[in-house]
Structures are given as structure tokens and as C-alpha cells.
Design a protein around this motif. Structure first.
Motif, PDB file in Angstrom:
ATOM      1  N   GLU A 104       0.819  -1.206   0.000  1.00  0.00           N
ATOM      2  CA  GLU A 104       0.000   0.000   0.000  1.00  0.00           C
ATOM      3  C   GLU A 104       0.859   1.264   0.000  1.00  0.00           C
ATOM      4  OE1 GLU A 104      -0.411  -2.604   2.003  1.00  0.00           O
ATOM      5  OE2 GLU A 104      -2.511  -2.909   2.528  1.00  0.00           O
ATOM      6  N   ALA A 105       1.943   1.255   0.755  1.00  0.00           N
ATOM      7  CA  ALA A 105       2.828   2.423   0.795  1.00  0.00           C
ATOM      8  C   ALA A 105       3.498   2.637  -0.561  1.00  0.00           C
ATOM      9  CB  ALA A 105       3.876   2.259   1.892  1.00  0.00           C
ATOM     10  N   ALA A 106       3.875   1.546  -1.218  1.00  0.00           N
ATOM     11  CA  ALA A 106       4.457   1.655  -2.558  1.00  0.00           C
ATOM     12  C   ALA A 106       3.426   2.192  -3.544  1.00  0.00           C
ATOM     13  CB  ALA A 106       4.981   0.298  -3.017  1.00  0.00           C
ATOM     14  N   ALA A 107       2.184   1.707  -3.447  1.00  0.00           N
ATOM     15  CA  ALA A 107       1.111   2.189  -4.331  1.00  0.00           C
ATOM     16  C   ALA A 107       0.849   3.671  -4.094  1.00  0.00           C
ATOM     17  CB  ALA A 107      -0.165   1.381  -4.116  1.00  0.00           C
ATOM     18  N   GLU A 108       0.812   4.078  -2.833  1.00  0.00           N
ATOM     19  CA  GLU A 108       0.599   5.494  -2.498  1.00  0.00           C
ATOM     20  C   GLU A 108       1.643   6.365  -3.190  1.00  0.00           C
ATOM     21  OE1 GLU A 108       0.601   8.311   1.504  1.00  0.00           O
ATOM     22  OE2 GLU A 108       1.650   6.385   1.547  1.00  0.00           O
ATOM     23  N   LYS A 109       2.889   5.987  -3.061  1.00  0.00           N
ATOM     24  CA  LYS A 109       3.968   6.806  -3.614  1.00  0.00           C
ATOM     25  C   LYS A 109       4.027   6.708  -5.139  1.00  0.00           C
ATOM     26  CE  LYS A 109       8.733   7.970  -3.153  1.00  0.00           C
ATOM     27  NZ  LYS A 109       9.334   8.735  -2.131  1.00  0.00           N
ATOM     28  N   PHE A 110       3.980   5.487  -5.677  1.00  0.00           N
ATOM     29  CA  PHE A 110       4.163   5.308  -7.111  1.00  0.00           C
ATOM     30  C   PHE A 110       2.997   5.868  -7.925  1.00  0.00           C
ATOM     31  CE2 PHE A 110       4.125   2.752 -11.053  1.00  0.00           C
ATOM     32  CZ  PHE A 110       5.369   3.124 -11.552  1.00  0.00           C
ATOM     33  N   PHE A 111       1.775   5.657  -7.455  1.00  0.00           N
ATOM     34  CA  PHE A 111       0.601   6.127  -8.189  1.00  0.00           C
ATOM     35  C   PHE A 111       0.168   7.530  -7.750  1.00  0.00           C
ATOM     36  CE2 PHE A 111       0.172   1.451  -8.516  1.00  0.00           C
ATOM     37  CZ  PHE A 111       0.236   1.348  -9.897  1.00  0.00           C
ATOM     38  N   ASP A 112       0.859   8.085  -6.745  1.00  0.00           N
ATOM     39  CA  ASP A 112       0.576   9.432  -6.253  1.00  0.00           C
ATOM     40  C   ASP A 112      -0.889   9.568  -5.820  1.00  0.00           C
ATOM     41  OD1 ASP A 112       1.144  12.048  -5.511  1.00  0.00           O
ATOM     42  OD2 ASP A 112       0.736  12.853  -7.511  1.00  0.00           O
ATOM     43  N   ILE A 113      -1.281   8.661  -4.924  1.00  0.00           N
ATOM     44  CA  ILE A 113      -2.637   8.669  -4.378  1.00  0.00           C
ATOM     45  C   ILE A 113      -2.570   8.651  -2.856  1.00  0.00           C
ATOM     46  CG2 ILE A 113      -3.715   7.598  -6.398  1.00  0.00           C
ATOM     47  CD1 ILE A 113      -3.599   4.900  -5.017  1.00  0.00           C
ATOM     48  N   ALA A 114      -3.662   9.014  -2.215  1.00  0.00           N
ATOM     49  CA  ALA A 114      -3.715   8.999  -0.757  1.00  0.00           C
ATOM     50  C   ALA A 114      -3.544   7.570  -0.246  1.00  0.00           C
ATOM     51  CB  ALA A 114      -5.064   9.558  -0.279  1.00  0.00           C
ATOM     52  N   TRP A 115      -2.938   7.444   0.940  1.00  0.00           N
ATOM     53  CA  TRP A 115      -2.710   6.112   1.498  1.00  0.00           C
ATOM     54  C   TRP A 115      -4.033   5.364   1.655  1.00  0.00           C
ATOM     55  CZ3 TRP A 115      -4.171   2.793   5.244  1.00  0.00           C
ATOM     56  CH2 TRP A 115      -3.384   1.655   5.403  1.00  0.00           C
ATOM     57  N   GLU A 116      -5.073   6.042   2.074  1.00  0.00           N
ATOM     58  CA  GLU A 116      -6.368   5.384   2.268  1.00  0.00           C
ATOM     59  C   GLU A 116      -6.880   4.802   0.951  1.00  0.00           C
ATOM     60  OE1 GLU A 116      -5.613   8.457   3.272  1.00  0.00           O
ATOM     61  OE2 GLU A 116      -5.636   8.266   5.455  1.00  0.00           O
ATOM     62  N   ASP A 117      -6.689   5.536  -0.145  1.00  0.00           N
ATOM     63  CA  ASP A 117      -7.115   5.029  -1.453  1.00  0.00           C
ATOM     64  C   ASP A 117      -6.233   3.856  -1.888  1.00  0.00           C
ATOM     65  OD1 ASP A 117      -8.980   7.038  -1.334  1.00  0.00           O
ATOM     66  OD2 ASP A 117      -8.130   8.207  -2.978  1.00  0.00           O
ATOM     67  N   ALA A 118      -4.921   3.970  -1.642  1.00  0.00           N
ATOM     68  CA  ALA A 118      -4.007   2.878  -1.973  1.00  0.00           C
ATOM     69  C   ALA A 118      -4.387   1.615  -1.203  1.00  0.00           C
ATOM     70  CB  ALA A 118      -2.566   3.277  -1.668  1.00  0.00           C
ATOM     71  N   ASP A 119      -4.720   1.785   0.066  1.00  0.00           N
ATOM     72  CA  ASP A 119      -5.113   0.637   0.885  1.00  0.00           C
ATOM     73  C   ASP A 119      -6.407   0.025   0.370  1.00  0.00           C
ATOM     74  OD1 ASP A 119      -4.953  -1.118   3.174  1.00  0.00           O
ATOM     75  OD2 ASP A 119      -6.513   0.107   4.113  1.00  0.00           O
ATOM     76  N   THR A 120      -7.344   0.851  -0.031  1.00  0.00           N
ATOM     77  CA  THR A 120      -8.618   0.355  -0.536  1.00  0.00           C
ATOM     78  C   THR A 120      -8.456  -0.338  -1.886  1.00  0.00           C
ATOM     79  OG1 THR A 120      -9.795   2.110   0.626  1.00  0.00           O
ATOM     80  CG2 THR A 120     -10.981   1.009  -1.141  1.00  0.00           C
ATOM     81  N   LEU A 121      -7.654   0.235  -2.772  1.00  0.00           N
ATOM     82  CA  LEU A 121      -7.473  -0.341  -4.108  1.00  0.00           C
ATOM     83  C   LEU A 121      -6.563  -1.567  -4.110  1.00  0.00           C
ATOM     84  CD1 LEU A 121      -6.973   2.945  -6.148  1.00  0.00           C
ATOM     85  CD2 LEU A 121      -8.899   1.352  -6.376  1.00  0.00           C
ATOM     86  N   PHE A 122      -5.492  -1.528  -3.317  1.00  0.00           N
ATOM     87  CA  PHE A 122      -4.456  -2.552  -3.418  1.00  0.00           C
ATOM     88  C   PHE A 122      -4.303  -3.418  -2.177  1.00  0.00           C
ATOM     89  CE2 PHE A 122      -3.234   0.784  -6.420  1.00  0.00           C
ATOM     90  CZ  PHE A 122      -3.018   0.034  -7.560  1.00  0.00           C
TER      91      PHE A 122
END
Length: 171
Positions: A104-122
């Protein structure tokens, strides 16, 4: 938000799995992880055992993350060229050439999205993808459903359940 990267992520999920990936599962780590002390920090052997016990196959280095969508992203040549690489030895992602991060932290940074969205998506909870059949048995998460939700998010910035997308009621 990097919508182009998210759209590419959706295309990865729609494509056939790479030959060295044995399946798609948003709920489990699937990794060839070796206990290597790369930076002087001793990893907890119990954590490695928990991480690899469920789906570890020594002969098949599959995607290797808490959520296989991110694992597939880390194996993708285009994303690797853009700075997202799966480090199978450490069981984390290298983002931007230096940071070792979990899914989730990698998704947040790489896709430039909020951590909450990264956690929900990935993340492994899969709240936007889970469905239940008539007898209330959870059905497996389909990579095509994950692709649909990620693409909808890239296009609208909204998180919606896959059932709304399939029904055509997601705005």
C-alpha cells in the motif's frame, strides 16, 4: 494522482498472467523470499514464515506482495523503467530507486494517491471487489474486477464497488 499509471495498471490486470506467476490472489503474499540481512537489520524469522507459509512455492517466483495487483505492477517492465521494482529478496518494493516499501505504501507513492485510497485499491481487505454467491460464500477476486475499479478510479477519482461498475450505476 497519476492516472496514466493507474490506467496502465488496469491493462496489466486485463492481460494474461506472466509465465512465472501461478495465479492471482489479493489476499496472500506469494513470494520467493530469502532471509538476507542487507542493511544490518535482522528480520524476524517468524514474520518471514507468516508471509510465505500460505502460498510459498520455491519453484515458482510469483508476484510476491500482500496484494497481487501490486506484485504484477512490480514485475511490469514499463513500471520497472519508471522506478517501481519488486525486490524478491527483501519482500518489498523499491520505489524511486531507493525506498523499500510494502504494497500500500508503494502504491501510495508510485501512483501518487492517498494512502487510504491505496489501501482500498491494493490492500488485502478487498472491500471493493468482494462478492458473495447465493449461499453467502465469498467468491474469489477476479483481476478483471480489480482492473475495472482501478480504471474507474483513474477516470473519476472515486472509489466504488465493482458491482456498481458492472451495473452501470457508478458515476
Amino acid at each position: 494522482m497519476n492516472a496514466d499509471r493507474l490506467r496502465h495498471m488496469a491493462s496489466i490486470l486485463r492481460a494474461p498472467l506472466p509465465p512465472d506467476v501461478v495465479g492471482f490472489n489479493m489476499l496472500y503474499y506469494v513470494a520467493e523470499v530469502e532471509q538476507v540481512d542487507l542493511d544490518g537489520e535482522t528480520e524476524d524469522p517468524d514474520e518471514f514464515e507468516k508471509m510465505t507459509a500460505t502460498a510459498f512455492r520455491e519453484d515458482t517466483p510469483a508476484c510476491g506482495t500482500i496484494c497481487c495487483a501490486m506484485g504484477l505492477a512490480g514485475l511490469d517492465p514499463k513500471f520497472q523503467a519508471e522506478g517501481l521494482v519488486w525486490d524478491k529478496v527483501r519482500g518489498k518494493f523499491i520505489v524511486g530507486g531507493q525506498e523499500h516499501l510494502y504494497g500500500e505504501a508503494a502504491a501510495e507513492k508510485f501512483f501518487d494517491i492517498a494512502w487510504e485510497d491505496a489501501d482500498t485499491l491494493f490492500g488485502p481487505a478487498c472491500a471493493l471487489y468482494l462478492d458473495y454467491d447465493a449461499d453467502e460464500t465469498q467468491t474469489p477476486v477476479d483481476p478483471l474486477d480489480v482492473a475495472a475499479v482501478i480504471e474507474h478510479y483513474a477516470n473519476t477519482g472515486r472509489l466504488v464497488h465493482v458491482s456498481q461498475i458492472h451495473a452501470g450505476v457508478a458515476a
